[in-house]
Scaffold this active site. Structure first.
Site, mmCIF file in Angstrom:
data_model
loop_
_atom_site.group_PDB
_atom_site.id
_atom_site.type_symbol
_atom_site.label_atom_id
_atom_site.label_comp_id
_atom_site.label_asym_id
_atom_site.label_seq_id
_atom_site.Cartn_x
_atom_site.Cartn_y
_atom_site.Cartn_z
ATOM 1 N N LYS A 122 0.831 -1.216 0.000
ATOM 2 C CA LYS A 122 0.000 0.000 0.000
ATOM 3 C C LYS A 122 0.866 1.268 0.000
ATOM 4 O O LYS A 122 0.594 2.195 -0.738
ATOM 5 C CB LYS A 122 -0.898 0.054 1.251
ATOM 6 N N ARG B 177 11.936 -5.690 4.013
ATOM 7 C CA ARG B 177 11.551 -4.292 3.811
ATOM 8 C C ARG B 177 12.479 -3.333 4.543
ATOM 9 O O ARG B 177 12.875 -3.550 5.670
ATOM 10 C CB ARG B 177 10.119 -4.100 4.314
ATOM 11 N N ARG C 143 11.866 -1.439 10.101
ATOM 12 C CA ARG C 143 10.942 -0.976 11.143
ATOM 13 C C ARG C 143 10.893 -2.004 12.272
ATOM 14 O O ARG C 143 10.850 -3.199 12.014
ATOM 15 C CB ARG C 143 9.542 -0.805 10.547
ATOM 16 N N ARG D 82 0.156 -8.166 13.626
ATOM 17 C CA ARG D 82 -0.451 -7.165 12.722
ATOM 18 C C ARG D 82 -1.392 -7.841 11.733
ATOM 19 O O ARG D 82 -2.441 -7.302 11.391
ATOM 20 C CB ARG D 82 0.659 -6.387 11.995
#
Ligand code: AMP
Length: 222
Positions: free
Chosen positions: A13, A128, A161, A172
């Site tokens: 996203k 990521r 992160r 999550r």
């Protein structure tokens, strides 16, 4: 013009919203980026949400609704509308957003659900990298920065992160399935939902999202 990007964490996203926002002149508003910026500047709100975010849970609706509606409703003139990424994430948030937009004579014109199977997510998120300064997103293999470990835009050192650790990603994903996935039916019922398989090369997803975004704009202006 107000568009929502829905999908599980790691669906792409953020990456896609940055591109689509630029192409359609929509202001990209990422609730995760907003909260991370609050934490980085050490605000009261940032301190309030830190532990919740690190555990992979959702911050309470009233908190995120207040923060995000303030931004949605004060749209800078250079934009034609907003592209929401990460908000709304519960039915309560979606209803609050609808009410606030209606009062302002606006509405959600389109919602795109980026669908990615759970097994792909954990693997994807583990590679990521994010820029703590501008929010740009990279992937060690699929979308590496030009210089290893450095943001292409501002040269800041890229980070993993803390909530991208596999055990937090599982939390999550659970929050997504319990609280966010029902939003697809909510928006489908209003006839504004489109779906795109997110498990394809970035450029393919981008192409499909752009076509959908353009058709949402065309429909809204006809
Ligand atoms: P994201 O970058 O969208 O994955 O968001 C990172 C974290 O911020 C989430 O795991 C939540 O803890 C919090 N967060 C972001 N957006 C929302 C939201 N709309 N509602 C509740 N919590 C949120």
């Amino acid at each position: 013009m107000n568009i929502v990007l829905l999908g599980p964490p790691g669906a792409g996203k953020g990456t896609q919203a940055q591109r689509l926002g630029r192409a359609l002149q929509l202001q990209h508003l990422s609730s995760g980026d907003v909260l991370r910026a609050e934490r980085a500047s050490g605000t009261e709100l940032g301190r309030q949400v830190a532990a919740i975010m690190d555990a992979g849970a959702l911050v309470p609706d009233p908190v995120i609704v207040e923060v995000m509606l303030a931004r949605v409703l004060s749209l800078p003139e250079e934009f034609k509308g907003v592209l929401l990424d990460g908000f709304p994430r519960t039915l309560g948030q979606a209803r609050s957003l609808d009410e606030a937009l209606e009062k302002a004579g606006r509405k959600i014109d389109g919602v795109v659900l980026l669908k990615v199977p759970d097994e792909v997510i954990v693997e994807r998120i583990s590679g990521r990298l994010s820029c703590p300064q501008c929010g740009a997103i990279y992937h060690e293999k699929v979308q590496p920065p030009r210089v290893a470990g450095k943001c292409d835009r501002d040269g800041a050192a890229l980070v993993h992160r803390p909530d991208d650790r596999p055990e937090v990603v599982r939390e999550r994903l659970a929050a997504y399935h319990q609280q966010t996935a029902p939003l697809a039916d909510y928006y489908r019922g209003r006839g504004v939902l489109a779906e795109v398989p997110g498990d394809q090369p970035i450029e393919k997803v981008e192409e499909q999202l752009l076509a959908i975004g353009q058709s949402i704009i065309k429909k809204a202006s006809s």
